[in-house]
Design a protein around this motif. Sequence first.
Motif, PDB file in Angstrom:
ATOM      1  N   TRP A  36      40.207  47.452  37.804  1.00 27.11           N
ATOM      2  CA  TRP A  36      39.795  46.089  38.132  1.00 27.11           C
ATOM      3  C   TRP A  36      40.134  45.755  39.578  1.00 27.11           C
ATOM      4  N   LYS A  37      39.328  44.862  40.148  1.00 26.43           N
ATOM      5  CA  LYS A  37      39.586  44.313  41.488  1.00 26.43           C
ATOM      6  C   LYS A  37      40.004  42.862  41.287  1.00 26.43           C
ATOM      7  N   LEU A  38      41.314  42.645  41.297  1.00 30.57           N
ATOM      8  CA  LEU A  38      41.861  41.344  40.911  1.00 30.57           C
ATOM      9  C   LEU A  38      42.219  40.494  42.123  1.00 30.57           C
ATOM     10  N   GLY A  39      41.729  39.269  42.136  1.00 27.09           N
ATOM     11  CA  GLY A  39      42.204  38.280  43.097  1.00 27.09           C
ATOM     12  C   GLY A  39      43.376  37.542  42.484  1.00 27.09           C
ATOM     13  N   PHE A  40      44.503  37.491  43.193  1.00 27.61           N
ATOM     14  CA  PHE A  40      45.736  36.889  42.680  1.00 27.61           C
ATOM     15  C   PHE A  40      45.869  35.498  43.299  1.00 27.61           C
ATOM     16  N   ILE A  41      45.787  34.464  42.460  1.00 28.16           N
ATOM     17  CA  ILE A  41      45.673  33.086  42.933  1.00 28.16           C
ATOM     18  C   ILE A  41      46.804  32.240  42.364  1.00 28.16           C
ATOM     19  N   GLY A  42      47.308  31.338  43.160  1.00 28.60           N
ATOM     20  CA  GLY A  42      48.338  30.411  42.698  1.00 28.60           C
ATOM     21  C   GLY A  42      48.864  29.607  43.868  1.00 28.60           C
ATOM     22  N   ARG A  43      49.432  28.460  43.586  1.00 22.75           N
ATOM     23  CA  ARG A  43      49.931  27.607  44.655  1.00 22.75           C
ATOM     24  C   ARG A  43      51.133  28.242  45.331  1.00 22.75           C
ATOM     25  N   LYS A  87      37.555  37.036  33.880  1.00 25.29           N
ATOM     26  CA  LYS A  87      36.552  37.881  34.512  1.00 25.29           C
ATOM     27  C   LYS A  87      35.703  37.034  35.440  1.00 25.29           C
ATOM     28  N   GLY A  88      35.329  37.592  36.594  1.00 24.34           N
ATOM     29  CA  GLY A  88      34.483  36.876  37.539  1.00 24.34           C
ATOM     30  C   GLY A  88      35.121  36.806  38.914  1.00 24.34           C
ATOM     31  N   ASN A  89      34.437  36.119  39.842  1.00 26.31           N
ATOM     32  CA  ASN A  89      34.978  35.974  41.191  1.00 26.31           C
ATOM     33  C   ASN A  89      35.716  34.639  41.311  1.00 26.31           C
ATOM     34  N   PHE A  90      36.103  34.305  42.521  1.00 24.87           N
ATOM     35  CA  PHE A  90      36.863  33.069  42.701  1.00 24.87           C
ATOM     36  C   PHE A  90      36.037  31.841  42.331  1.00 24.87           C
ATOM     37  N   SER A  91      34.794  31.789  42.805  1.00 30.90           N
ATOM     38  CA  SER A  91      33.977  30.594  42.595  1.00 30.90           C
ATOM     39  C   SER A  91      33.756  30.304  41.118  1.00 30.90           C
ATOM     40  N   SER A  92      33.503  31.342  40.322  1.00 28.11           N
ATOM     41  CA  SER A  92      33.300  31.127  38.886  1.00 28.11           C
ATOM     42  C   SER A  92      34.592  30.653  38.232  1.00 28.11           C
ATOM     43  N   TRP A  93      35.723  31.232  38.650  1.00 29.85           N
ATOM     44  CA  TRP A  93      37.021  30.803  38.111  1.00 29.85           C
ATOM     45  C   TRP A  93      37.298  29.341  38.471  1.00 29.85           C
ATOM     46  N   PHE A  94      37.047  28.973  39.721  1.00 28.29           N
ATOM     47  CA  PHE A  94      37.364  27.625  40.182  1.00 28.29           C
ATOM     48  C   PHE A  94      36.456  26.591  39.510  1.00 28.29           C
ATOM     49  N   ALA A  95      35.178  26.945  39.335  1.00 24.86           N
ATOM     50  CA  ALA A  95      34.258  26.026  38.654  1.00 24.86           C
ATOM     51  C   ALA A  95      34.701  25.797  37.212  1.00 24.86           C
ATOM     52  N   ASP A  96      35.105  26.883  36.525  1.00 24.39           N
ATOM     53  CA  ASP A  96      35.584  26.746  35.146  1.00 24.39           C
ATOM     54  C   ASP A  96      36.861  25.905  35.096  1.00 24.39           C
ATOM     55  N   PHE A 153      36.185  35.316  51.194  1.00 22.09           N
ATOM     56  CA  PHE A 153      36.715  36.680  51.174  1.00 22.09           C
ATOM     57  C   PHE A 153      36.918  37.161  49.740  1.00 22.09           C
ATOM     58  N   LEU A 154      37.528  36.318  48.904  1.00 20.38           N
ATOM     59  CA  LEU A 154      37.740  36.675  47.506  1.00 20.38           C
ATOM     60  C   LEU A 154      36.414  36.887  46.777  1.00 20.38           C
ATOM     61  N   ASP A 155      35.478  35.983  46.990  1.00 15.92           N
ATOM     62  CA  ASP A 155      34.187  36.097  46.309  1.00 15.92           C
ATOM     63  C   ASP A 155      33.483  37.411  46.623  1.00 15.92           C
ATOM     64  N   ALA A 156      33.703  37.914  47.829  1.00 14.84           N
ATOM     65  CA  ALA A 156      32.976  39.104  48.271  1.00 14.84           C
ATOM     66  C   ALA A 156      33.529  40.409  47.716  1.00 14.84           C
ATOM     67  N   CYS A 157      34.740  40.387  47.128  1.00 18.58           N
ATOM     68  CA  CYS A 157      35.332  41.692  46.800  1.00 18.58           C
ATOM     69  C   CYS A 157      36.100  41.769  45.485  1.00 18.58           C
ATOM     70  N   ILE A 158      36.133  40.731  44.652  1.00 17.01           N
ATOM     71  CA  ILE A 158      36.888  40.825  43.402  1.00 17.01           C
ATOM     72  C   ILE A 158      35.967  40.672  42.197  1.00 17.01           C
ATOM     73  N   ASP A 159      36.432  41.198  41.049  1.00 20.57           N
ATOM     74  CA  ASP A 159      35.667  41.034  39.803  1.00 20.57           C
ATOM     75  C   ASP A 159      36.499  40.395  38.691  1.00 20.57           C
TER      76      ASP A 159
END
Length: 492
Positions: A31-38, A194-203, A174-180
């Motif tokens: 997996w290509k994971l984007g790690f997100i958090g405050r 599962k998904g990129n940043f934009s799909s995660w943020f919209a959800d 940057f995240l949208d272009a390279c993570i799944d």
Amino acid sequence: MSQISVSRLTFAYDGGDNIFENVSFRIDTDWKLGFIGRNGRGKTTFLNLLLGKYEYGGAISANVSFEYFPYEASQKNMNTREIIGNIHPACQDWELMRELSLLQVGEDTLWRPFYTLSDGERTKIMLAVLFLKENGFLLIDEPTDHLDAQGREVVSKYLNTKKGFILVSHDRAFLDACIDHVLSINKTNIEIRKGNFSSWFADKEKWDSFELAENEKLKKEISRLSESSRRTSGWADRVEATKYGTRNSGSKPDKGYIGHKASKMMKKSKNAELRRQKAIEEKSGLLKNTENSDCLKITQLAYHTKRLVTLEDVSIFYGDKAACKNVSFTIEQGDRVALGGKNGSGKSSVARLICGEDITHTGTVRTGSRMVISRIPQDTSFLSGNLSEYAARHGLDGTLFKTILRKFDFSRLQFKKNLRDFSAGQKKKVLIAKSLCEKAHLLIWDEPLNFVDVISRTQIENLLLIYKPTILFIEHDSVFCDKIATKKIDLK
């Protein structure tokens, strides 16, 4: 493909509260994971736990070796190829050149002393070498902070061709272009989507909106049931009391009828109370992971003329070398100017020149007389002391300063710590909060979003769009620039 398994992970620094408590999840190693958090939630701490740097409760199991970026190279006076050989002795030149070609790095960089490379060149070379290691799973911590807009695009395309990494970044494009997949540290848990940043943020926005609406509905229901229970219980007490009185006719009251009526009312009151308790329980399960993103405010001073800054054919020099040439632009009230260009094109030098620093230059720089500028520099290494001491040193309204930081997700415990112990993102937020406290005619912000989390970025965007302050900013976050800038200046 194999899995990385985290089971009941619990960790706290000495004397502190748990950063992670009974955390469990699994991820696939391709997996290509984007790690997100405050900021301050523990992203880098978690990477260090994977690397085995700290003792922890629970278990982490994996059949891969973890490789951390940025890799700290010692002996920077050695040529770059020698340093690569120390990191990855089995690295073949043809493999290395293939990777560097994808990253648009010239072969000549391999034979230069490592210290002479730009930060962007070092970032690309280290990523290439670490990806060439067999059976490696990369932990990539903030790779974009030394990359200009073009460099970010190149690296994101490169990462999109790879698999098997966790990427910590706050750059949305940057995240949208390279993570799944997204691995997010929330207030109370860690989740994988599962998904990129934009799909995660919209959800996330949809879910947060749903929970906020449910919370308001339950608040009203709890209030209504509380009033109903109180009113019905009062009626039951008054009816029960009539069993022992007399009617106006003088006849005795029907105690059986009155007792039955009072019992029914009491039962109705108890049912309302049970429904109220259930509603309270449902409400307590809401908003646990809804982020605090309260609106920020700014009050900017009005200036007596429309134009604040003029640059005409300005060239800046360091010795015989020109940092930039023939730069011309103006800043007028209400402008939000994005100053762009490649690394080394002189963006920071132009900002410092406008702020009045003594920098060798030719051409004309005119700034308004008695104009007040509030500046955010790139560097945060000078920050020290606690927040109260910092506010006092800079003549800030301490209450306003801390209120802004609370809106940036600072806990009250953070107010007691030394600024040197803050995360990189938290240090940037301190400088932003300082600037928002200052009364000025012009804001000059040099890469204000470096290390700053996504939620806080959206808060800052909303602030600038609502209050429309006059600002010159340098920033490589393309989403931020496209949303905020009313004028773009690109230095060649």
